[in-house]
Design a protein around this motif. Structure first.
Motif, PDB file in Angstrom:
ATOM      1  N   PHE A  80       0.832  -1.197   0.000  1.00 23.39           N
ATOM      2  CA  PHE A  80       0.000   0.000   0.000  1.00 23.39           C
ATOM      3  C   PHE A  80       0.871   1.253   0.000  1.00 23.39           C
ATOM      4  O   PHE A  80       0.560   2.245  -0.676  1.00 23.39           O
ATOM      5  CB  PHE A  80      -0.913  -0.002   1.227  1.00 23.39           C
ATOM      6  CG  PHE A  80      -2.242  -0.649   0.998  1.00 23.39           C
ATOM      7  CD1 PHE A  80      -3.420   0.073   1.112  1.00 23.39           C
ATOM      8  CD2 PHE A  80      -2.320  -1.989   0.653  1.00 23.39           C
ATOM      9  CE1 PHE A  80      -4.646  -0.528   0.900  1.00 23.39           C
ATOM     10  CE2 PHE A  80      -3.538  -2.597   0.439  1.00 23.39           C
ATOM     11  CZ  PHE A  80      -4.705  -1.872   0.552  1.00 23.39           C
ATOM     12  N   SER A  81       1.946   1.233   0.770  1.00 24.78           N
ATOM     13  CA  SER A  81       2.831   2.385   0.830  1.00 24.78           C
ATOM     14  C   SER A  81       3.594   2.573  -0.475  1.00 24.78           C
ATOM     15  O   SER A  81       3.748   3.691  -0.967  1.00 24.78           O
ATOM     16  CB  SER A  81       3.806   2.231   1.996  1.00 24.78           C
ATOM     17  OG  SER A  81       4.686   3.321   2.080  1.00 24.78           O
ATOM     18  N   GLU A  82       4.066   1.473  -1.051  1.00 25.97           N
ATOM     19  CA  GLU A  82       4.845   1.544  -2.292  1.00 25.97           C
ATOM     20  C   GLU A  82       3.991   2.019  -3.463  1.00 25.97           C
ATOM     21  O   GLU A  82       4.454   2.815  -4.299  1.00 25.97           O
ATOM     22  CB  GLU A  82       5.442   0.175  -2.591  1.00 25.97           C
ATOM     23  CG  GLU A  82       6.207   0.091  -3.894  1.00 25.97           C
ATOM     24  CD  GLU A  82       6.594  -1.335  -4.203  1.00 25.97           C
ATOM     25  OE1 GLU A  82       6.915  -1.599  -5.371  1.00 25.97           O
ATOM     26  OE2 GLU A  82       6.555  -2.184  -3.291  1.00 25.97           O
ATOM     27  N   ASP A  87      -1.130   6.783   0.684  1.00 25.16           N
ATOM     28  CA  ASP A  87      -1.201   8.244   0.560  1.00 25.16           C
ATOM     29  C   ASP A  87      -2.567   8.676   0.023  1.00 25.16           C
ATOM     30  O   ASP A  87      -3.118   9.715   0.443  1.00 25.16           O
ATOM     31  CB  ASP A  87      -0.097   8.737  -0.375  1.00 25.16           C
ATOM     32  CG  ASP A  87       1.291   8.512   0.195  1.00 25.16           C
ATOM     33  OD1 ASP A  87       1.408   8.464   1.441  1.00 25.16           O
ATOM     34  OD2 ASP A  87       2.244   8.356  -0.586  1.00 25.16           O
ATOM     35  N   ALA A  88      -3.121   7.903  -0.910  1.00 25.19           N
ATOM     36  CA  ALA A  88      -4.440   8.228  -1.452  1.00 25.19           C
ATOM     37  C   ALA A  88      -5.516   8.123  -0.381  1.00 25.19           C
ATOM     38  O   ALA A  88      -6.428   8.964  -0.301  1.00 25.19           O
ATOM     39  CB  ALA A  88      -4.762   7.308  -2.625  1.00 25.19           C
ATOM     40  N   LEU A  89      -5.418   7.102   0.483  1.00 26.98           N
ATOM     41  CA  LEU A  89      -6.383   6.951   1.570  1.00 26.98           C
ATOM     42  C   LEU A  89      -6.285   8.115   2.548  1.00 26.98           C
ATOM     43  O   LEU A  89      -7.303   8.651   2.998  1.00 26.98           O
ATOM     44  CB  LEU A  89      -6.151   5.626   2.296  1.00 26.98           C
ATOM     45  CG  LEU A  89      -6.450   4.354   1.497  1.00 26.98           C
ATOM     46  CD1 LEU A  89      -6.100   3.117   2.308  1.00 26.98           C
ATOM     47  CD2 LEU A  89      -7.922   4.306   1.105  1.00 26.98           C
ATOM     48  N   ARG A  90      -5.062   8.523   2.856  1.00 32.16           N
ATOM     49  CA  ARG A  90      -4.883   9.637   3.774  1.00 32.16           C
ATOM     50  C   ARG A  90      -5.365  10.938   3.133  1.00 32.16           C
ATOM     51  O   ARG A  90      -5.883  11.828   3.819  1.00 32.16           O
ATOM     52  CB  ARG A  90      -3.408   9.757   4.176  1.00 32.16           C
ATOM     53  CG  ARG A  90      -2.916   8.527   4.954  1.00 32.16           C
ATOM     54  CD  ARG A  90      -1.460   8.670   5.306  1.00 32.16           C
ATOM     55  NE  ARG A  90      -1.266   9.808   6.187  1.00 32.16           N
ATOM     56  CZ  ARG A  90      -0.077  10.340   6.459  1.00 32.16           C
ATOM     57  NH1 ARG A  90       1.005   9.851   5.861  1.00 32.16           N
ATOM     58  NH2 ARG A  90       0.024  11.365   7.282  1.00 32.16           N
ATOM     59  N   CYS A  92      -7.869  11.154   1.264  1.00 33.30           N
ATOM     60  CA  CYS A  92      -9.335  11.123   1.347  1.00 33.30           C
ATOM     61  C   CYS A  92      -9.833  11.312   2.774  1.00 33.30           C
ATOM     62  O   CYS A  92     -11.052  11.194   3.020  1.00 33.30           O
ATOM     63  CB  CYS A  92      -9.866   9.811   0.796  1.00 33.30           C
ATOM     64  SG  CYS A  92      -9.545   9.573  -0.964  1.00 33.30           S
ATOM     65  N   GLY A  93      -8.907  11.563   3.711  1.00 35.87           N
ATOM     66  CA  GLY A  93      -9.309  11.805   5.088  1.00 35.87           C
ATOM     67  C   GLY A  93      -9.246  10.587   5.987  1.00 35.87           C
ATOM     68  O   GLY A  93      -9.692  10.659   7.143  1.00 35.87           O
ATOM     69  N   LEU A  94      -8.734   9.463   5.490  1.00 35.91           N
ATOM     70  CA  LEU A  94      -8.614   8.256   6.304  1.00 35.91           C
ATOM     71  C   LEU A  94      -7.240   8.226   6.953  1.00 35.91           C
ATOM     72  O   LEU A  94      -6.215   8.299   6.269  1.00 35.91           O
ATOM     73  CB  LEU A  94      -8.815   7.009   5.449  1.00 35.91           C
ATOM     74  CG  LEU A  94     -10.187   6.853   4.791  1.00 35.91           C
ATOM     75  CD1 LEU A  94     -10.246   5.564   3.981  1.00 35.91           C
ATOM     76  CD2 LEU A  94     -11.292   6.877   5.824  1.00 35.91           C
ATOM     77  N   SER A  95      -7.188   8.101   8.254  1.00 29.45           N
ATOM     78  CA  SER A  95      -5.933   8.114   8.999  1.00 29.45           C
ATOM     79  C   SER A  95      -5.286   6.721   8.992  1.00 29.45           C
ATOM     80  O   SER A  95      -5.883   5.735   8.548  1.00 29.45           O
ATOM     81  CB  SER A  95      -6.184   8.562  10.439  1.00 29.45           C
ATOM     82  OG  SER A  95      -7.039   7.641  11.087  1.00 29.45           O
ATOM     83  N   ILE A  96      -4.065   6.660   9.500  1.00 28.61           N
ATOM     84  CA  ILE A  96      -3.379   5.373   9.649  1.00 28.61           C
ATOM     85  C   ILE A  96      -4.155   4.473  10.613  1.00 28.61           C
ATOM     86  O   ILE A  96      -4.254   3.265  10.415  1.00 28.61           O
ATOM     87  CB  ILE A  96      -1.942   5.587  10.161  1.00 28.61           C
ATOM     88  CG1 ILE A  96      -1.153   6.496   9.205  1.00 28.61           C
ATOM     89  CG2 ILE A  96      -1.229   4.259  10.327  1.00 28.61           C
ATOM     90  CD1 ILE A  96      -1.013   5.921   7.822  1.00 28.61           C
ATOM     91  N   ARG A  97      -4.725   5.103  11.633  1.00 30.77           N
ATOM     92  CA  ARG A  97      -5.534   4.325  12.580  1.00 30.77           C
ATOM     93  C   ARG A  97      -6.750   3.725  11.883  1.00 30.77           C
ATOM     94  O   ARG A  97      -7.117   2.577  12.152  1.00 30.77           O
ATOM     95  CB  ARG A  97      -5.965   5.218  13.732  1.00 30.77           C
ATOM     96  CG  ARG A  97      -6.714   4.491  14.834  1.00 30.77           C
ATOM     97  CD  ARG A  97      -7.102   5.463  15.930  1.00 30.77           C
ATOM     98  NE  ARG A  97      -5.930   6.180  16.433  1.00 30.77           N
ATOM     99  CZ  ARG A  97      -5.994   7.188  17.298  1.00 30.77           C
ATOM    100  NH1 ARG A  97      -7.183   7.612  17.733  1.00 30.77           N
ATOM    101  NH2 ARG A  97      -4.884   7.780  17.716  1.00 30.77           N
TER     102      ARG A  97
END
Length: 395
Positions: A80-82, A87-90, A92-97
């Motif tokens: 997901f990171s690679e 980054d796309a999820l973050r 969109c407002g979704l945190s790592i948690r």
């Protein structure tokens, strides 16, 4: 469950299933090969091997589950990171948690599953394995032979045959070794032989042809005799000794039995061993719950070039934690340390460290402490690899 949760769990399920399948196959097959050798030495059919292998699966599943669960989360997070999906999820407002929430839920389900596995399935499967193992190693010989294999027939008798005609029990290249009670030995060889068991199953006879017998007394005096025909016989029985009842070891008791027996321990098991075993199973189960909080930060720092470094560091961390729990369990078994300190203490430290690391990654996603660790490891290994390649290069 939202679509993103199902997507993350689906991506995690594949490496988790593959890791469990590979590790279980390697561990079980290695033990199966040893079991085949054991069964062949005792001249028994190979049917019990499959049953013993099935009863070994819960034990090896308990060993493989933490490593497979951690590896699957690590690889999924690294991908997901690679691929910049994280980054796309973050964005969109979704945190790592929020990204780790389905993984933590999966960890909770595996924790409950491991409680059932460690606490109730493994004790019964371990006892069943030991019962079959006892039946194979202690059951009387059933007059069956495996060509090219020395057979321990019990009571000091050892048989060997180069060839066997199963239709009429005709033997070729026979070797019989008998160890007597007074320390003497009788060694008999023959070109041919016929193996027979009486109808009532109480006596076995071998009619040998062209036999040579060496009799050795306890004071090492040998006598050699030759026979055209020689009849060897011995008492025979197909009834083997019964195996003990379950519960002789604390590892064969369920969690409920361990809890109840701590107040009134059996005479064969000290109370300290019962208490240590009870807490050790709970600690191993609870450890699965905190593994996502360690795997996610390590996976975020592991880009394509850093994946092997991340797996190496993770292996070291998990091995140190595993051996710390084992050491604490050993101390608790001896009654020298309270399990609340020797078992739950390391778990509390490990869980707190994972929680702090996860919280720091959530607050400061660009300052992952594993970034510097992976880069340092890469900088150390790269010159070593170059030096090895130079030495291997043709001159």
């Amino acid at each position: 469950m939202r679509l993103i949760d199902r997507y993350i769990l689906l991506q995690t399920a594949t490496p988790l299933g593959v890791s469990l399948a590979v590790v279980l196959a390697v561990l079980v097959l290695e033990r199966v090969l040893r079991l085949f050798d054991l069964v062949a030495q005792h001249g028994k059919p190979f049917g019990p091997v499959l049953t013993m292998a099935v009863n070994l699966v819960p034990h090896y599943l308990g060993l493989a589950l933490p490593a497979a669960f951690f590896t699957s989360i690590f690889l999924v997070t690294a991908r997901f990171s690679e691929d910049s999906e994280l980054d796309a999820l973050r964005g969109c407002g979704l945190s790592i948690r929020r990204f780790a929430r389905p993984l933590l839920g999966l960890g909770l389900l595996l924790t409950l599953f491991s409680i059932v596995l460690y606490g109730y399935v493994q004790p019964y499967s371990r006892y069943a394995y030991r019962a079959i193992f006892h039946a194979v190693t202690n059951a009387p010989w059933d007059a069956s032979l495996v060509t090219g294999t020395f057979i321990d027939a019990g009571d000091g008798y050892t048989f060997y045959a180069d060839r066997l005609d199963s239709a009429d029990q005709r033997l070729e290249g026979v070797f019989v070794h008998e160890r007597q009670d007074d320390g003497g030995e009788i060694i008999t060889t023959a070109r041919h032989g016929d193996l027979q068991v009486s109808d009532d199953g109480t006596r076995m006879t071998i009619l040998l042809q062209d036999a040579v017998q060496i009799r050795r007394t306890p004071d090492r005096h040998d006598a050699v005799l030759a026979f055209d025909r020689l009849l060897l016989g011995r008492p025979f029985t197909l009834e083997g000794p019964l195996f003990r009842v379950r519960g002789d070891s604390e590892r064969e008791l369920t969690l409920t039995e361990l809890r109840d027996d701590r107040t009134d321990p059996p005479p064969t098991i000290p109370r300290a061993r019962l208490t240590a075993e009870f807490h050790a199973r709970l600690v191993r189960s609870a450890s699965l719950l905190v593994l996502p909080m360690l795997a996610v930060p390590m996976g975020m720092a592991a880009k394509r070039t850093f994946r092997w470094q991340g797996i190496a560091v993770a292996a070291v961390i998990l091995l140190l934690y595993h051996h710390t729990i084992q050491f604490g369990e050993s101390l608790a078994h001896l009654g020298r340390v309270d399990p609340l300190f020797s078992l739950w203490g390391p778990f509390a430290v490990f869980a707190a460290g994972c929680g702090v690391l996860f919280a720091n990654t959530e607050r400061r996603a660009g300052a992952n402490p594993f970034d510097a660790l992976y880069e340092g490891l890469e900088g150390f290994v790269r010159p070593v690899l170059r030096l090895v390649q130079r030495r291997r290069a043709p001159t």
